[in-house]
Design a protein around this motif. Structure first.
Motif, PDB file in Angstrom:
ATOM      1  N   ASN A   1      15.687  12.248  34.079  1.00 29.80           N
ATOM      2  CA  ASN A   1      15.172  10.973  33.603  1.00 29.80           C
ATOM      3  C   ASN A   1      15.776   9.790  34.348  1.00 29.80           C
ATOM      4  O   ASN A   1      15.095   8.809  34.600  1.00 29.80           O
ATOM      5  N   LYS A   2      17.047   9.895  34.716  1.00 27.44           N
ATOM      6  CA  LYS A   2      17.663   8.758  35.405  1.00 27.44           C
ATOM      7  C   LYS A   2      18.858   9.192  36.229  1.00 27.44           C
ATOM      8  O   LYS A   2      19.821   9.743  35.712  1.00 27.44           O
TER       9      LYS A   2
ATOM     10  N   MET B   1      10.817   4.595  40.507  1.00 27.30           N
ATOM     11  CA  MET B   1      11.437   3.488  39.784  1.00 27.30           C
ATOM     12  C   MET B   1      10.366   2.718  39.023  1.00 27.30           C
ATOM     13  O   MET B   1       9.273   2.502  39.538  1.00 27.30           O
ATOM     14  N   ALA B   2      10.690   2.324  37.814  1.00 23.35           N
ATOM     15  CA  ALA B   2       9.826   1.471  37.007  1.00 23.35           C
ATOM     16  C   ALA B   2      10.716   0.438  36.344  1.00 23.35           C
ATOM     17  O   ALA B   2      11.890   0.700  36.079  1.00 23.35           O
ATOM     18  N   HIS B   3      10.161  -0.721  36.080  1.00 25.83           N
ATOM     19  CA  HIS B   3      10.998  -1.811  35.587  1.00 25.83           C
ATOM     20  C   HIS B   3      10.815  -2.107  34.104  1.00 25.83           C
ATOM     21  O   HIS B   3      11.638  -2.760  33.510  1.00 25.83           O
TER      22      HIS B   3
ATOM     23  N   PRO C   1      16.779   0.064  40.821  1.00 28.17           N
ATOM     24  CA  PRO C   1      17.179  -0.521  42.109  1.00 28.17           C
ATOM     25  C   PRO C   1      18.683  -0.510  42.359  1.00 28.17           C
ATOM     26  O   PRO C   1      19.114  -0.400  43.506  1.00 28.17           O
ATOM     27  N   LEU C   2      19.489  -0.587  41.302  1.00 27.32           N
ATOM     28  CA  LEU C   2      20.941  -0.576  41.481  1.00 27.32           C
ATOM     29  C   LEU C   2      21.460   0.753  42.019  1.00 27.32           C
ATOM     30  O   LEU C   2      22.482   0.795  42.705  1.00 27.32           O
ATOM     31  N   ASN C   3      20.764   1.852  41.710  1.00 26.05           N
ATOM     32  CA  ASN C   3      21.240   3.180  42.110  1.00 26.05           C
ATOM     33  C   ASN C   3      20.348   3.861  43.147  1.00 26.05           C
ATOM     34  O   ASN C   3      20.622   5.003  43.537  1.00 26.05           O
ATOM     35  N   ALA C   4      19.311   3.186  43.607  1.00 24.77           N
ATOM     36  CA  ALA C   4      18.387   3.790  44.582  1.00 24.77           C
ATOM     37  C   ALA C   4      19.099   4.139  45.884  1.00 24.77           C
ATOM     38  O   ALA C   4      18.872   5.208  46.456  1.00 24.77           O
ATOM     39  N   GLN C   5      19.975   3.272  46.354  1.00 26.83           N
ATOM     40  CA  GLN C   5      20.692   3.558  47.597  1.00 26.83           C
ATOM     41  C   GLN C   5      21.615   4.771  47.423  1.00 26.83           C
ATOM     42  O   GLN C   5      21.704   5.617  48.302  1.00 26.83           O
TER      43      GLN C   5
END
Length: 169
Positions: free
Chosen positions: A103-104, A8-10, A135-139
């Motif tokens: 990529n995502k 993850m990068a912001h 962070p919204l999709n990490a879980q």
């Protein structure tokens, strides 16, 4: 054991640049890559960037964003273009590969669509899988991987070190 990681990068476009660089470095090592990496264009103004993905290793560039108007705030993902990208990558999986990059892992994948099935297919085939997420999709990614995914810091050295470690055995 699954060989699966996410990073993850912001920063705006930071993750896209990182994964594109990772794809190049892995290909320079003679590894066969599949999946997609993203390039953002038209970012010079204060308007939202156009999103293009390149099908790995040397496939076409596909614009996955759509212009919804200057004041639009909704999701700009073009579902038809995304379906084209998924189908193009799916066809590329018929030849042997070492690494699958995405990529995502985004909302589409979190909801069971997009590249989700291809990620699972690549992991089940024994390929190393590396995806970007937020962070919204990490879980959702962690649940997708049944808790087996490793979160790797968003820098090229750590990603390459993780790849080498997981494939050393």
């Amino acid at each position: 054991m699954l060989k699966i990681a996410y990073t993850m990068a912001h920063g705006r476009g930071e993750l896209d640049l990182l994964l594109a660089e990772l794809a190049l470095r892995l290909q320079d090592r003679g590894l066969q890559t599949r999946g997609i990496v993203q390039t953002n264009t038209g970012c010079e103004t204060d308007q939202r960037c156009d999103m293009d993905v390149q099908v790995l290793p040397d496939g076409p560039m596909i614009r996955i964003s759509q212009y919804l108007g200057k004041e639009a705030r909704g999701c700009r993902l073009d579902p038809d273009a995304m379906a084209t990208a998924v189908a193009t990558v799916e066809r590329s999986l018929s030849t042997p590969f070492d690494v699958f990059l995405l990529n995502k892992f985004g909302k589409q994948e979190a909801e069971g669509r997009g590249f989700r099935d291809l990620l699972a297919e690549a992991a089940a085939a024994g390929a190393t899988v590396i995806a970007g997420t937020n962070p919204l999709n990490a879980q959702a990614f962690d649940e997708f991987s049944d808790g087996q995914a490793t979160c790797v810091p968003a820098n090229i050295d750590d990603l390459l070190a993780w790849y080498e470690q997981i494939n050393a055995a």
